[in-house]
Design a protein around this motif. Structure first.
Motif, PDB file in Angstrom:
ATOM      1  N   LEU A  92       0.827  -1.205   0.000  1.00 21.39           N
ATOM      2  CA  LEU A  92       0.000   0.000   0.000  1.00 21.39           C
ATOM      3  C   LEU A  92       0.863   1.257   0.000  1.00 21.39           C
ATOM      4  N   PHE A  93       2.045   1.168   0.646  1.00 18.33           N
ATOM      5  CA  PHE A  93       2.885   2.351   0.793  1.00 18.33           C
ATOM      6  C   PHE A  93       3.747   2.612  -0.439  1.00 18.33           C
ATOM      7  N   ARG A  94       3.591   1.763  -1.464  1.00 13.45           N
ATOM      8  CA  ARG A  94       4.269   2.075  -2.721  1.00 13.45           C
ATOM      9  C   ARG A  94       3.637   3.287  -3.397  1.00 13.45           C
ATOM     10  N   ASN A  95       2.435   3.601  -2.996  1.00 10.56           N
ATOM     11  CA  ASN A  95       1.760   4.792  -3.511  1.00 10.56           C
ATOM     12  C   ASN A  95       2.179   5.986  -2.657  1.00 10.56           C
ATOM     13  N   PRO A  96       2.966   6.928  -3.210  1.00 12.13           N
ATOM     14  CA  PRO A  96       3.460   8.061  -2.401  1.00 12.13           C
ATOM     15  C   PRO A  96       2.327   8.905  -1.830  1.00 12.13           C
ATOM     16  N   SER A  97       1.244   9.072  -2.607  1.00 11.89           N
ATOM     17  CA  SER A  97       0.131   9.883  -2.102  1.00 11.89           C
ATOM     18  C   SER A  97      -0.476   9.252  -0.867  1.00 11.89           C
ATOM     19  N   LEU A  98      -0.665   7.929  -0.882  1.00 11.29           N
ATOM     20  CA  LEU A  98      -1.214   7.235   0.271  1.00 11.29           C
ATOM     21  C   LEU A  98      -0.273   7.366   1.468  1.00 11.29           C
ATOM     22  N   SER A  99       1.014   7.237   1.225  1.00  8.28           N
ATOM     23  CA  SER A  99       1.988   7.304   2.330  1.00  8.28           C
ATOM     24  C   SER A  99       1.989   8.681   2.984  1.00  8.28           C
ATOM     25  N   VAL A 100       2.049   9.735   2.168  1.00  5.47           N
ATOM     26  CA  VAL A 100       2.079  11.082   2.726  1.00  5.47           C
ATOM     27  C   VAL A 100       0.749  11.416   3.400  1.00  5.47           C
ATOM     28  N   ALA A 101      -0.368  10.998   2.793  1.00  5.78           N
ATOM     29  CA  ALA A 101      -1.668  11.251   3.405  1.00  5.78           C
ATOM     30  C   ALA A 101      -1.772  10.574   4.771  1.00  5.78           C
ATOM     31  N   THR A 102      -1.179   9.394   4.899  1.00  4.98           N
ATOM     32  CA  THR A 102      -1.166   8.717   6.196  1.00  4.98           C
ATOM     33  C   THR A 102      -0.375   9.519   7.221  1.00  4.98           C
ATOM     34  N   ALA A 103       0.792  10.027   6.821  1.00  8.09           N
ATOM     35  CA  ALA A 103       1.608  10.825   7.738  1.00  8.09           C
ATOM     36  C   ALA A 103       0.896  12.120   8.135  1.00  8.09           C
ATOM     37  N   VAL A 104       0.236  12.759   7.167  1.00 10.19           N
ATOM     38  CA  VAL A 104      -0.490  13.994   7.454  1.00 10.19           C
ATOM     39  C   VAL A 104      -1.674  13.720   8.378  1.00 10.19           C
ATOM     40  N   THR A 105      -2.295  12.549   8.224  1.00  7.95           N
ATOM     41  CA  THR A 105      -3.389  12.176   9.113  1.00  7.95           C
ATOM     42  C   THR A 105      -2.894  12.031  10.542  1.00  7.95           C
ATOM     43  N   VAL A 106      -1.699  11.479  10.708  1.00  9.63           N
ATOM     44  CA  VAL A 106      -1.098  11.400  12.047  1.00  9.63           C
ATOM     45  C   VAL A 106      -0.936  12.803  12.630  1.00  9.63           C
ATOM     46  N   VAL A 107      -0.391  13.720  11.837  1.00 14.91           N
ATOM     47  CA  VAL A 107      -0.192  15.093  12.312  1.00 14.91           C
ATOM     48  C   VAL A 107      -1.526  15.751  12.638  1.00 14.91           C
ATOM     49  N   ASN A 108      -2.554  15.452  11.841  1.00 16.49           N
ATOM     50  CA  ASN A 108      -3.866  16.074  12.024  1.00 16.49           C
ATOM     51  C   ASN A 108      -4.404  15.849  13.435  1.00 16.49           C
ATOM     52  N   PHE A 109      -4.434  14.592  13.875  1.00 13.79           N
ATOM     53  CA  PHE A 109      -4.975  14.324  15.207  1.00 13.79           C
ATOM     54  C   PHE A 109      -3.933  14.551  16.302  1.00 13.79           C
ATOM     55  N   PHE A 110      -2.651  14.518  15.967  1.00 16.58           N
ATOM     56  CA  PHE A 110      -1.609  14.943  16.906  1.00 16.58           C
ATOM     57  C   PHE A 110      -1.919  16.363  17.373  1.00 16.58           C
ATOM     58  N   VAL A 111      -2.187  17.231  16.419  1.00 16.65           N
ATOM     59  CA  VAL A 111      -2.456  18.639  16.731  1.00 16.65           C
ATOM     60  C   VAL A 111      -3.809  18.792  17.427  1.00 16.65           C
ATOM     61  N   LEU A 112      -4.853  18.125  16.903  1.00 17.66           N
ATOM     62  CA  LEU A 112      -6.194  18.312  17.455  1.00 17.66           C
ATOM     63  C   LEU A 112      -6.288  17.831  18.899  1.00 17.66           C
ATOM     64  N   LEU A 113      -6.025  16.556  19.149  1.00 14.16           N
ATOM     65  CA  LEU A 113      -6.220  16.014  20.491  1.00 14.16           C
ATOM     66  C   LEU A 113      -5.168  16.525  21.469  1.00 14.16           C
ATOM     67  N   GLY A 114      -3.937  16.701  20.997  1.00 12.79           N
ATOM     68  CA  GLY A 114      -2.919  17.259  21.877  1.00 12.79           C
ATOM     69  C   GLY A 114      -3.256  18.684  22.293  1.00 12.79           C
ATOM     70  N   SER A 115      -3.732  19.483  21.357  1.00 17.07           N
ATOM     71  CA  SER A 115      -4.088  20.873  21.670  1.00 17.07           C
ATOM     72  C   SER A 115      -5.300  20.936  22.587  1.00 17.07           C
ATOM     73  N   ILE A 116      -6.326  20.109  22.301  1.00 19.46           N
ATOM     74  CA  ILE A 116      -7.512  20.114  23.151  1.00 19.46           C
ATOM     75  C   ILE A 116      -7.146  19.761  24.582  1.00 19.46           C
ATOM     76  N   PHE A 117      -6.224  18.817  24.757  1.00 20.24           N
ATOM     77  CA  PHE A 117      -5.840  18.375  26.102  1.00 20.24           C
ATOM     78  C   PHE A 117      -5.333  19.548  26.930  1.00 20.24           C
TER      79      PHE A 117
END
Length: 527
Positions: A272-297
């Motif tokens: 699945l990670f041979r697709n660069p778009s999928l790989s980067v989107a996965t990493a950005v998704t990690v950052v997305n909730f890193f910021v949201l839940l960490g900030s809310i806390f």
């Protein structure tokens, strides 16, 4: 081989909710709502859990992170089980277990019990989350799948963002236990609706061996990474225990990647990670909730313990975040349909970067005008990234990997949330520890008293002012001012981290992510 459609339902001439994909979306929304809500509602209940159960800051972190970590560690497993044995079955099993564990959290009466049942709750959520997307992928035709994912993202984003508001009302008028008991009626209704309308759906690629080594390596690797981050506040970032466990965790995850690439039937197909778009989107998704839940806390600690707002007031003050998220998810889906996920991911990350850097303006006595624009920008960014990442991850995976791709996205969300609360609270706590003494002196606290209060960093890192018996009111006021200033300094350091990560995510999205070229249609990639 390709994935199979849902198992045969009623004949075309017979009208049934199981033949209508929109009813499937309604049914899975109950599970989405509970999982999203419980990922953030605990933020507003944490100060009360801490007071009622005499919990330390690391224990409060584990009330949040035991849920997120268990959820993240088992999400891919939940998707794999659903793909093989039936997505409807495992979604409903997860719904029941999630409801029962929520009730147990409210009744257990100890910090250790709350942490343990939060982990059970997370494992239950892992059976639901990936199978929501797997069910949608199986029942919606390609031309309507984007719209369904947009609504899915909206429900998930809004339930997460609404946690502080719902939690505030319940904590203030009922008690902190009620933020978990609310899942009982929601789960009961969701079970009835699911039994009535959810179609049977699974992957028809044959009987495969189950990837036990992959499951063990993934779970151990994630625990070994997150645990020392949570403990770094007390161990220290340079501690041999912290460094050693982090190295061990990264090594286990590297071994997991190698094992998965050589296994005939992997838990997570590395192809699945041979697709660069999928790989980067996965990493950005990690950052997305890193910021949201960490900030809310830490924002909830700031609003309640530093600024003195009640739980309902704190929830209402974050209402712009919820409303913006509601608007942004369908807007993000529409922008993604028109311009592709690169545009929406980049814009969402830039909005979150702006929100993070805007929070550098927060002070001990900041007015609401310094907060709400940042809440709006954060909500808009989160909603846009949610919708676009769904398209980039699930939309680029073969149908036969629908549950696994859904699990991958959901895993990225929960890993981000767990790391966000762990890393940001640890960064905040470390900064508080290094600035507390000087902040107390700067506020006018006598040096001997400031020396004695240096050990109160755990309380100050929660925004709580140490109470010093027998001192004059003006000295206690100076203690409050100094402790609040140390907390704000820690919060500023935390938002610098989130802002930098969001800028990096925006740059990667703009440079790498492209619209899918039909790989989601069902043709599997080679092993």
């Amino acid at each position: 081989m390709t994935g199979t459609p849902p198992e045969a339902g009623p004949a075309p001439g017979r009208r049934s909710p199981r033949t209508n994909p929109w009813w499937t979306l309604v049914a899975v929304a109950f599970g989405l709502f509970m999982v999203g809500l419980d990922g953030s509602v605990v933020a507003i209940a944490n100060p009360y859990i801490g007071q009622d159960l005499d919990a330390s800051l690391p224990q409060l972190q584990w009330v949040t992170n035991s849920y997120l970590l268990a959820l993240a560690a088992a999400l891919i497993l939940g998707g794999k089980l659903g793909d093989r044995f039936g997505r409807r079955t495992f979604f409903l099993v997860g719904l029941v277990l999630f409801t029962l564990s929520s009730v147990a959290i409210a009744l257990v009466g100890s910090t250790a019990g709350v942490i343990a049942f939060r982990a059970v709750q997370g494992l239950s959520g892992a059976l639901m989350m990936p199978n929501t997307l797997g069910l949608l992928r199986a029942v919606f035709p390609p031309r309507k799948f984007g719209a369904a994912v947009g609504i899915w993202a909206a429900v998930s984003s809004v339930s997460t963002a609404a946690g502080p508001i719902v939690g505030g009302l319940l904590v203030e008028h009922v008690g902190w236990e009620s933020v978990f008991l609310i899942n009982a009626p929601v789960g009961a209704i969701g079970l009835v609706v699911g039994l009535l309308v959810l179609p049977r759906s699974k992957d028809g690629t044959g009987h495969h061996r189950f990837d036990v080594p992959g499951l063990v390596l993934l779970a151990l690797g994630m625990i070994a990474v997150v645990y020392p981050v949570v403990q770094s506040g007390s161990w220290g970032w340079g501690s041999p225990r912290t460094i050693g466990l982090l190295v061990l965790g990264l090594a286990l995850l590297a071994v997991f990647a190698v094992v998965e690439s050589r296994t005939a039937h992997p838990l997570l197909p590395m192809r699945l990670f041979r697709n660069p778009s999928l790989s980067v989107a996965t990493a950005v998704t990690v950052v997305n909730f890193f910021v949201l839940l960490g900030s809310i806390f830490f924002l909830m600690l700031y609003l309640q313990n530093v600024r003195g707002y009640g739980p309902v007031e704190a929830g209402v003050l974050t209402l712009p975040l919820s409303l913006a998220s509601m608007v942004a998810s369908p807007l993000g889906a529409a922008l993604t349909d028109r311009f592709g996920p690169r545009f929406s991911l980049t814009l969402g990350m830039l909005l979150q970067a702006g929100a993070s850097f805007g929070l550098l303006g927060l002070g001990v006595d900041s007015g609401y005008a310094a907060m709400w624009p940042c809440f709006v920008a954060l909500g808009l960014g989160v909603g846009m990234v949610m919708a676009a990442s769904s398209e980039a991850i699930v939309g680029n995976a073969p149908v036969r990997d629908g549950g696994v791709a859904g699990g991958l996205q959901a895993t990225a969300l929960q890993v981000g949330g767990a790391l966000g609360t762990a890393v940001l609270v640890s960064v905040l706590g470390s900064r508080v520890g290094s600035t507390l003494h000087d902040a107390l002196l700067g506020a006018g606290v006598p040096a001997p008293l400031a020396d004695g209060l240096s050990g109160a960093r755990d309380a100050v890192a929660q925004g709580v002012t140490p109470v010093v018996p027998g001192v004059a009111p003006e000295v206690q006021a100076a203690v409050h001012q100094g402790a609040a200033q140390a907390f704000v300094s820690g919060a500023h350091t935390a938002v610098l981290v989130t802002g930098g990560l969001c800028l990096l995510g925006a740059a990667l999205s703009a440079a790498v992510v492209r619209r899918g070229r039909g790989t989601g249609g069902g043709a599997p990639a080679a092993h």
